[in-house]
Design an enzyme around this catalytic site. Structure first.
Site: not given
Ligand code: FAD
Length: 388
Positions: A129, A246
């Site tokens: 994703y 999930e």
């Molecule tokens: C251990 C681990 C395993 C993972 N495994 C997978 C996997 O198997 N497959 C996969 O596809 N992904 C995976 N991920 C990724 C994970 O789904 C994303 O890291 C997560 O959805 C956050 O996205 P981002 O890192 O782009 O942060 P961003 O979305 O850029 O967020 C950055 C910050 O902004 C805040 N923020 C963003 N939008 C909002 C909002 N609307 N309101 C308030 N605050 C907001 C967030 O809370 C965060 O603090 C994994 C991540 C981790 C840490």
């Protein structure tokens, strides 16, 4: 009020307990923790054994290789697994996300081909994703899947943070199939073979030193038409509909492993002869309180699930409280054990340190704390969306 098991569930618990007492491996954490491939094959073997004993896919319908039992029954299994600190399943994405998605949206051929291999752990799945510019805002994803004349797709783009990609056989991928459509209407869901040319996995070592997740690069990777899940451009709806499965994973909501690690913390402190200060006693007390609270929350939610009053946003509450409780137990360990946790690399405190280091990741993976809080505020508490 009786919080114990109903008679049928008592029988199931006895069956599971009896089997585990003969079959659960001990000291598996120390045995295989540091080599991802060896560990994966160890876990595949463990799931295959559970499967042979009829203990995988309890809540899947019988016609798909399950036992047709309820989510409450499945919870009993995972509670018992947690109680004895059994090894995890190698592919929660396969069991709790792809499996239910295939049962709901898959063709007969897809179900016949993939479901048995998920149950036996012959296939490990990863979830493709997130991308560098699409995490919380998943609909921003830009990996492209271009349809060919023969109906197949060519996939190009980059995913990131893909858990277990380095050992995965297949990827449950979201890709953009109609760049001209509004963001959420041009995405399809594809079942991608990870072993082909055109898929490159670059593991990322996390702070514990282990490659728990990877970057995955697709360069004209081929997906046959039979590996499109659902209809073209309907991937967003599928992804959203299975997000609930999930977040509801019985492994994720399970209180028993937290009760086990709390008890283990008490034992490790006793065996190490560690004298507790007032501050560490308070931290341990707060961790124990949170575990009890989570048990009560879980009982309420299981009641709602079986009574049909469950709301999807409850899963956000569940995830948030589980992650916080896990973190709180590890913080209590730090408070009590202090520097031992930093220096005892091969010993019992080293495992506690590694657990503690994973806590920030828990708060991000599967949707960040802020995203869960938003869901709780809007969907459970009925608060207005920000900016209105
Ligand atoms: C251990 C681990 C395993 C993972 N495994 C997978 C996997 O198997 N497959 C996969 O596809 N992904 C995976 N991920 C990724 C994970 O789904 C994303 O890291 C997560 O959805 C956050 O996205 P981002 O890192 O782009 O942060 P961003 O979305 O850029 O967020 C950055 C910050 O902004 C805040 N923020 C963003 N939008 C909002 C909002 N609307 N309101 C308030 N605050 C907001 C967030 O809370 C965060 O603090 C994994 C991540 C981790 C840490």
């Amino acid at each position: 009020m009786d919080f114990g098991d109903a008679p049928a569930q008592r029988v199931l618990r006895q069956e599971v307990r009896g089997w585990l007492s003969q079959n659960v491996p001990v000291a598996w954490r120390q045995e295989a923790a540091h080599d991802s491939l060896a560990f994966a094959s160890y876990l595949r073997g463990w799931q295959a054994k559970l499967h042979k004993a009829g203990l995988v896919g309890l809540s899947w319908p019988v016609e798909f290789g399950g036992r047709g039992l309820s989510v409450l029954d499945e919870q009993i299994l995972f509670e018992e697994l947690g109680r004895v600190d059994a090894p995890p399943l190698p592919s929660p994405v396969g069991m709790f996300l792809v499996g239910p998605a295939l049962i709901r949206f898959g063709t007969e051929e897809q179900q016949r081909r993939y479901l048995p291999r998920i149950l036996s752990a012959a296939d490990i799945w990863c979830q493709g994703y997130s991308e560098p510019n699409a995490g919380s805002d998943l609909s921003n994803l830009s990996t492209r899947a271009t349809r060919q004349q023969d109906g197949s797709f060519r996939v190009s783009g980059q995913k990131i943070w893909t858990s277990r990609a380095e050992i995965a056989d297949r990827c449950f991928l979201l890709a953009r199939t109609d760049p001209a459509a509004p963001k959420r209407e041009g995405i399809s869901c594809l079942l991608v073979d990870m072993s082909q040319r055109g898929v490159e996995v670059r593991p990322i070592r996390d702070i514990t030193g282990l490659p728990h997740f990877s970057e995955v690069f697709f360069d004209e990777a081929v997906v046959p038409p039979t590996d499109l899940l659902g209809t073209p451009n309907a991937g967003w709806q599928i992804a959203m509909q299975i997000l609930g499965s999930e977040r509801r994973m019985p492994t994720r909501a399970n209180v028993a492993p937290l009760e086990s690690i709390l008890a283990d913390l008490g034992r490790t402190l006793d065996e190490g002869g560690i004298v507790l200060t007032e501050i560490s006693e308070r931290a341990l007390g707060a961790a124990a309180r949170d575990v009890f609270t989570l048990r009560a929350l879980r009982l309420r939610q299981l009641g709602e699930m079986s009574g049909g009053t469950w709301q999807e946003a409850e899963a956000s509450l569940q995830k948030l409280t589980w992650d916080r409780t896990f973190a709180r137990i590890h913080e209590a360990a730090w408070t009590a054990a202090g520097a031992r946790m930093a220096v005892d690399a091969g010993g019992p405190w080293g495992l506690w340190r590694d657990g503690w280091l994973t806590t920030p990741g828990h708060a991000i993976g599967g949707g960040t704390v802020e995203i869960q809080l938003n869901a709780i505020a809007i969907r459970l508490l009925g608060l207005p969306r920000g900016g209105r």
